[in-house]
Design a protein around this motif. Sequence first.
Motif, short mmCIF file in Angstrom:
data_model
loop_
_atom_site.label_atom_id
_atom_site.label_comp_id
_atom_site.label_asym_id
_atom_site.label_seq_id
_atom_site.Cartn_x
_atom_site.Cartn_y
_atom_site.Cartn_z
N UNK A 308 -7.73 3.44 -13.85
CA UNK A 308 -6.82 3.65 -13.37
C UNK A 308 -6.68 2.32 -11.77
N UNK A 309 -6.20 1.71 -11.80
CA UNK A 309 -5.70 1.03 -10.78
C UNK A 309 -6.70 -0.15 -11.04
N UNK A 310 -6.92 -0.44 -12.34
CA UNK A 310 -7.21 -1.63 -12.70
C UNK A 310 -6.95 -3.09 -12.34
N UNK A 311 -5.50 -3.50 -12.27
CA UNK A 311 -4.43 -4.25 -12.14
C UNK A 311 -4.10 -4.20 -10.77
N UNK A 312 -4.17 -5.54 -10.19
CA UNK A 312 -3.90 -5.79 -8.82
C UNK A 312 -2.71 -6.58 -8.91
N UNK A 313 -1.19 -7.13 -7.81
CA UNK A 313 -0.73 -7.64 -8.08
C UNK A 313 -0.23 -8.03 -6.85
N UNK A 314 -0.07 -9.49 -5.72
CA UNK A 314 -0.23 -9.51 -4.72
C UNK A 314 1.16 -11.07 -4.64
N UNK A 343 -1.84 -2.93 0.80
CA UNK A 343 -1.74 -3.88 1.84
C UNK A 343 -2.95 -5.06 1.05
N UNK A 344 -2.72 -6.52 1.25
CA UNK A 344 -3.20 -7.25 0.45
C UNK A 344 -4.84 -7.60 1.36
N UNK A 345 -5.04 -6.88 1.97
CA UNK A 345 -6.38 -7.00 2.45
C UNK A 345 -7.16 -5.48 2.05
N UNK A 346 -6.14 -4.55 1.75
CA UNK A 346 -6.41 -3.13 0.51
C UNK A 346 -6.89 -3.61 -0.90
N UNK A 347 -5.69 -4.65 -1.60
CA UNK A 347 -6.09 -4.32 -2.78
C UNK A 347 -7.73 -6.06 -2.77
N UNK A 348 -8.13 -6.73 -2.07
CA UNK A 348 -9.11 -7.61 -1.71
C UNK A 348 -10.04 -7.54 -1.95
N UNK A 349 -10.26 -6.46 -0.55
CA UNK A 349 -11.37 -5.59 -0.28
C UNK A 349 -11.76 -4.35 -2.37
N UNK A 350 -10.99 -3.90 -2.13
CA UNK A 350 -10.51 -3.61 -3.98
C UNK A 350 -11.44 -4.12 -4.77
N UNK A 351 -10.73 -5.50 -4.99
CA UNK A 351 -11.03 -6.45 -6.27
C UNK A 351 -12.94 -6.78 -5.67
N UNK A 357 -12.57 0.01 -9.62
CA UNK A 357 -11.84 -0.41 -10.85
C UNK A 357 -11.48 -2.11 -10.98
N UNK A 358 -10.53 -2.05 -10.08
CA UNK A 358 -9.72 -3.27 -9.83
C UNK A 358 -10.51 -4.61 -10.20
N UNK A 359 -10.00 -5.20 -11.30
CA UNK A 359 -10.72 -6.94 -11.84
C UNK A 359 -10.08 -7.63 -11.77
N UNK A 360 -8.52 -7.32 -12.27
CA UNK A 360 -7.57 -7.91 -12.49
C UNK A 360 -6.80 -8.07 -11.51
N UNK A 361 -5.98 -9.38 -11.10
CA UNK A 361 -5.27 -9.76 -10.52
C UNK A 361 -4.02 -10.76 -10.36
N UNK A 362 -2.57 -10.36 -11.06
CA UNK A 362 -1.64 -11.26 -10.82
C UNK A 362 -1.15 -11.97 -9.49
N UNK A 363 -0.70 -13.26 -9.72
CA UNK A 363 -0.55 -13.99 -8.60
C UNK A 363 0.82 -14.90 -8.99
N UNK A 364 1.37 -15.76 -7.97
CA UNK A 364 2.34 -16.36 -8.48
C UNK A 364 1.86 -17.25 -7.27
N UNK A 365 2.51 -17.46 -5.80
CA UNK A 365 1.89 -18.43 -5.58
C UNK A 365 -0.02 -18.91 -4.04
N UNK A 366 -0.01 -17.14 -4.90
CA UNK A 366 -1.19 -16.93 -4.02
C UNK A 366 -2.13 -17.72 -4.12
#
Length: 489
Positions: A308-314, A343-351, A357-366
Amino acid sequence: MKLNNKDVTKKYLTEPFNNLINKKGFATNKNTMYIIRGTTGLGKTYATFNDFIPALFGKHNLDLVIYSYPKTEVFDKMDANLCITESILQSGKHVQLCTSVKEAMTYLKKGYKVLLCLTHAAITNKNGKKFMRDLEGMGLITGYFVDESHSWMISHIDNYRNVMGSNTPKYEGGLFKMLSKLAERTPYIFGLTATPNAEQINKVPVIGSMQFKMMNDYPKLEETIGRSGWMGSVTTYDLEGLDKSEIFNLFGDAVELHLKESDLYGKGTMMIKVGRANCGLELTMENVQNYLKYLVRCGYFEYLGKKSDMVAVLTSDFKGFINFIPCVVGNNNGIKIEYTTRTEDEVKDALANTEHNCQILLVVEKGDMGMNIHNLKTFFSFRRTDKDMGTLYDKEPITENAIQTIGRMMRIYTGVSNEEFTDKWGYDLTEYVKSLTDDEVEDLLELNSYKIYVPNNEMWNASISAIRKDLSPSKEMANAWIKEIRNNI
């Protein structure tokens, strides 16, 4: 004798800074911003708080030093507090840390020296402008440091296209104008960046009274191997010539390789920059997510459908995790995407957390700034961006933002958190590699190297060349460096 970690910082940052501000007649050198450049890991921020600012409060007896930064960058209050301690020791006077203009003015009126740390937006808003105007009549000796100055100090909208590579309907240049006025009264104005822009290297003439001057050189690559991530493989692909299915096939291979290596060597993070909603090949956030869903449904990835929660989006629309959940579609088994807001900080902390588990991040502008994630070691871009300076400058590629993005991957990563590593070894790999077994050396070469997948265009080709020349040692250089060190034990 080879330079150690502290020697490199001293040679390329501390000594040039002290030589500049202690030079005879420096106090009369007005209307200038001095650009301090440094590669990731050289220690620009560390030197600013531990050496530059204390020297200004001490020997140069400044009353106020302002340090402003983009809101996307993380301000480390611990660094600022340590800076205060050192500033008091060097000046013999009390220095107060403030994080708002109101607080700063209160202490300045009481006769305190002040270090003011705040965002660029906070110093250029209504209250910030009033604060800077009020300073003019107070007779205070003031210094200023602009973090990420390459993107915040374009002098005029008429230069914006040739410096940034894009047009903007509105650009007021508020920070440049503000510091131009301050520069009429003080020489202590500095910009911090890894990638000086075309105005700052005097390729595009400044429009205004304040000029830019470079303060220092980049270190040699061999001097930074021990405090940097290493450039591994670079894959460029023909974004214009390939069809969407071919591009997604390459992307699928890149994700699969990243996941396999994370499982084998230790968790790494992959950042994927997708196209905007109107991009021509439909390489959008929605389509990239649907392609990942398709691969999970086909059993192509062993991990994405099981953890679970391997992929994140910001993005501006959604921040959090996405999961691929089995479901029934008609008479068939399918996959749906489940969204969990964070939150953005929670996503970054997880990465960054090696246990999450989180190790893939999808972004557009960030991704150009504010990604202080040491295990970020794979980058894939679907973006067609190919910025240049326009016909007046022979369409020379603009590389700053591309290099800034890759710079997020140039931090040391050994498989453990940065705090754990630096507590034991400092921010330097030299002694660490002496302690490793041969197998652990092989693991380090993978963990601390990064891979990039980008379109084959002028901007990216020029950016990669610049990175290889001045900014990032290669994995091959690192391998030779490690062997030399271990052979001399």
